[in-house]
Every structure is written in C-alpha cells, then in structure tokens.
Write an enzyme that holds these catalytic residues in place. Structure first.
Site, PDB file in Angstrom:
ATOM      1  N   ASP A  16       0.025  -6.245   2.658  1.00 20.80           N
ATOM      2  CA  ASP A  16       0.287  -5.125   3.559  1.00 20.80           C
ATOM      3  C   ASP A  16      -0.463  -5.388   4.853  1.00 20.80           C
ATOM      4  OD1 ASP A  16       1.444  -2.050   2.984  1.00 20.80           O
ATOM      5  OD2 ASP A  16       0.082  -2.201   4.684  1.00 20.80           O
TER       6      ASP A  16
ATOM      7  N   ASP B  38       9.213  -3.142  -0.965  1.00 23.98           N
ATOM      8  CA  ASP B  38       9.417  -1.705  -0.726  1.00 23.98           C
ATOM      9  C   ASP B  38       9.241  -1.507   0.770  1.00 23.98           C
ATOM     10  OD1 ASP B  38       9.617   1.007  -0.785  1.00 23.98           O
ATOM     11  OD2 ASP B  38       7.750   1.364  -1.860  1.00 23.98           O
TER      12      ASP B  38
ATOM     13  N   ALA C 114       0.839  -1.205   0.000  1.00 29.91           N
ATOM     14  CA  ALA C 114       0.000   0.000   0.000  1.00 29.91           C
ATOM     15  C   ALA C 114       0.871   1.251   0.000  1.00 29.91           C
ATOM     16  CB  ALA C 114      -0.918  -0.024   1.223  1.00 29.91           C
TER      17      ALA C 114
ATOM     18  N   CYS D 184      12.715   4.273   0.344  1.00 28.26           N
ATOM     19  CA  CYS D 184      12.773   5.686  -0.042  1.00 28.26           C
ATOM     20  C   CYS D 184      13.572   6.468   0.999  1.00 28.26           C
ATOM     21  CB  CYS D 184      11.377   6.270  -0.218  1.00 28.26           C
ATOM     22  SG  CYS D 184      10.323   6.151   1.246  1.00 28.26           S
TER      23      CYS D 184
END
Length: 467
Positions: free
Chosen positions: A303, A345, A284, A398
């Site tokens: 998720d 991720d 998500a 990130c």
C-alpha cells in the site's frame, strides 16, 4: 435535492476506515453537563467540513481536536448525528425547502446545517421536540448564525408540526440519492434494483466479524454477552448494536476482526492458498491481508499509505498473524519474483459502501468515475505482471458503478491475451449468495442482498488466470 453537493478532492480514495470504538452508536442524545466540549457543536463543525470543505466524514471526525475529549457515549452520538443527517440529507433538504419560499443563500450555510441537525433529531432520531429545538438554537452563537435564530426556530417548529406526515409521503430512497447516481443505478440494475439499493443504503448497518479460525461457536459467545448475533452465508458473524467492538468477547485475544460480509468474498475466490505466495495490493487497512494470512498464505501486503500500513500492522499484531508489509505505489512496484496469486482491491468511488459512509453520496460526482478508472486500468496491468503463468488474479472494488467493475475487465481482456476469466461457482460462496454471481461468472453483491438479515456492502470481483 441538497444545495451543497461537493466533489471529493481525492477521487482515488479507498473505502473509508471504520472507527472500531464507534460501531453501534447510541440513539440517546448526549446530555450536556455544562462542562467539556459540546457534542452537537462538534457535529455541526464536522458537517460543515463535509458539505462545504469537501472533507470525507471519517477524516473530519478523526481530525477534530475536541472529539477525543468526549466520553465514548458522546463520541458515538456525534457520529450518529452526522451520519443520520448525511443518510437523510435529500429528505431533510426537501423538508426545509417545503418551509421556505425560496432557497437559502450561501451565506446561511452554517445556519442551514444547524437546521439539518435539528430536523434529523426531530424526525429520525426521535429526540423530544423541546430538546431538539433548544439544543439546536443554543448552537447559533457564531457571527454567521446568531442572527438566524428566528429562522432556525421557525423552520424547526414547523417541521415539528408537519414534518412527520411529510416524511411518510416522501420517496426517501430517491431523495437521498443524487441524480447522477440514481440514473447510473437504474441503467445498471433497473428501476426496481436502484430503488432496492437506495432503500438499503438508508439503514444503519450491523457489525460483521470475520473469525480467524472456526473453533468455537461465536454466535453463542456473542449471545451469551447479551448481543444479537447470527451467522451469515459465507461464515461471517453479524452482531447488532455492538457498541465499542474493543469490548466484545474475543477482541483482545485476536479471535476476529471487523469486515463487512461482502468484503470477505474476493479473497475466497483464490481458493486454497496454503503455503502459496500471495500479493495483496492496495492492502490497507488489512482485512483481506488478515484473511489471506489466516488461510496459510505467505502474504506480501502493498500500500502507498504509510499511516494506513501502520494500522494494518497493528491489526496483524493483535490477530497474531504475519505478513511482509511494503510501502509502495502498486503501479510501479515489482516483486522479486512472480506470485502464485494476486488480490487487487483497487481504489474506487466506494459507492457500494453508502450504508456505512453516507457522505460518499454527496462527495462524488459522475466525472470522478472516469478519472479513477484510469488508475484501475494501470493497477490491473501492473497486477497481471506480478502473477506467474498459471496463477490467479482477483480484481475487486467496493463500487456499484459498472465503469469500475466489468468494464475494466473487458478493457483488460481486450488488451491482454495472456489472461482469461475463471467464472465463479455457486458452491464457492455458500448457500444464499447465488444471486451475487453474474452471467459472466463474476461476483456482484448489492446492498439489497441479504436484506432480511441486514444487507451487505456492494462489491464487484472478477477472477482471472494468467496463461
């Protein structure tokens, strides 16, 4: 430096969500009609929630009971004002300190936030001085602020007289970056690299769109709608001053979704995935899930947040894409059979996204990185077990912190001999992104990359094969 830097209570939080209705906020201050909620008062309470109560900015905005009662222009202004204060917080607090003989006491925190808002309007949003002063003073009505009107007025008037020249003399990039973060970037990227990253973080980011199919010239379509648009290396379409994305051409027909250009790259490292079984871990809000599904993969999106998965499903419905959606803790969940590929991720400090989420700079601190690294190790080990022999695992964050990127891969490869690194090739990313490939063959984008075109988020990704 700011006097109230707080640590986020959830150090394992992912990159914050973007509100599609608030992209490209108006720079014109909202005008008060005397009716309805006051946008500046809402902004003041939001800042208080971020700086004193350690609440992420998106949560503070989304949970504010009065924000939905504003029109779109005023909602955009609330976001613009709060992000401007947070983006320039170090500068603003340095300017306030210039006007004081000694720091403000903690009991003046609410008044200090009002001064910050007034300074942001005066010096960074180009609000007419009389409007910036009068609207700020009008907010000083609470027991903690009403007795401080004289102080607020005096500081803002002095900043109106002297502030612009003081801003020119500041090292803005350094002031707006907390000490621990600046030092870590200098060690990882050198002094010049840290300066470039910090300068990029002060700029309001454009809007990037990932196109579902390559049919049609979306740059031309956006230009025909009166928007400034360009195609980036990698294929994303970048739109400046977009406003509410739901009003852009192609939104209602599901032709594209919002996704920073850098965020599109990790999924591309899996290569041709048509008809392959791909697991998207920590999926998500779903940008990478949409990428994988659009590329023809049979996707399982996992998720632990049911609310974020609802948003993922809504996005897939709008895009007319499908995926199996699973609510589970990825460190404990097991697929029925190993997948051809896994994209992880991972939750991280999100220090690569300060352009979009400047609150992160003031909600994180160095010890958070250590705690989240343990979670990343657990997720990596679990993800590796989900890949069949010969299959690929792509790990991405990130974050700009090496502890959350290459150091995690080094630790993994030292423990597991059934994995090997598969270096990237320049042609996989497209012309113009060669600088984002590291000496080890991993992906490392920086906010200062593509600077002339508006920059990009900071991402790390490594591709592994299970032997």
């Amino acid at each position: 430096m700011p006097s109230k830097r707080k640590t986020s209570k959830d150090t394992r939080s992912r990159r914050p969500n973007d509100d599609p209705s608030s992209q490209g906020a108006s720079r014109a201050p909202a005008q008060r009609s005397g009716k309805g909620p006051n946008p500046r008062r809402i902004a003041a309470t939001v800042l208080n929630a971020v700086l004193l109560q350690e609440t992420p900015l998106d949560d503070a905005l989304n949970n504010h009971k009065d924000l939905p009662n504003l029109d779109a222009r005023d909602r955009a202004f609330v976001r613009l004002l709060t992000t401007t204060v947070l983006r320039h917080l170090g500068q603003i607090d340095d300017l306030i300190a210039h006007c004081l003989d000694r720091p403000l006491k903690a009991k003046f925190a609410e008044a200090e936030d009002l001064i910050r808002m007034g300074a942001a309007q005066l010096l960074f949003l180009e609000t007419p001085p009389h409007a910036a002063l009068s609207t700020t003073l009008a907010l000083a009505t609470t027991p903690r602020t009403s007795g401080q009107k004289g102080l607020i007025n005096a500081i803002l008037r002095r900043l109106d007289r002297e502030g612009r020249e003081l801003v020119i003399a500041q090292n803005a990039a350094r002031l707006n970056t907390p000490d621990w973060l600046w030092q870590s970037w200098c060690e990882a990227y050198g002094d010049a690299g840290a300066q470039a990253i910090a300068e990029a973080n002060m700029k309001e980011p454009p809007l990037d769109l990932t196109i579902k199919t390559e049919s049609g010239d979306w740059v031309t379509r956006m230009a025909n709608a009166g928007l400034d648009a360009q195609k980036l290396p990698g294929g994303s379409v970048r739109v400046g001053h977009a406003g509410d994305v739901r009003r852009l051409p192609g939104y209602d027909r599901g032709h594209w979704w919002v996704q920073d250009a850098a965020a599109t790259l990790p999924a591309r490292l899996l290569g041709n995935i048509e008809n392959l079984k791909v697991i998207d871990l920590c999926a998500a809000p779903g940008g990478k899930t949409a990428q994988l599904a659009a590329a023809g993969a049979k996707v399982t999106a996992v998720d632990r947040s049911t609310s974020r998965l609802r948003r993922l499903s809504e996005n897939l419905d709008r895009l007319n894409l499908s995926a199996e959606v699973v609510s589970a803790n990825a460190t404990r969940w097991e697929p029925k059979q190993p997948a051809d590929a896994v994209l992880l991720d991972a939750p991280c400090s999100a220090t690569g996204t300060l352009r979009r989420h400047p609150d992160i700079a003031w909600l994180r601190k160095a010890e958070d990185i250590t705690s989240v690294a343990e979670l990343q190790d657990n997720l990596l080990n679990a993800a590796a077990e989900m890949v069949k022999p010969g299959g690929l695992l792509v790990y991405a964050t990130c974050s700009l912190q090496p502890e959350e990127g290459p150091e995690r891969i080094t630790a993994l490869l030292e423990k597991r001999k059934d994995l090997e690194r598969v270096p990237l090739q320049a042609e996989e990313l497209g012309a113009g992104l060669e600088a984002s490939i590291t000496a080890e063959g991993d992906l490392r984008t920086l906010p200062s990359h593509l600077a002339e075109q508006g920059g990009m988020d900071g991402f790390y990704a490594c591709r592994l094969r299970r032997l």
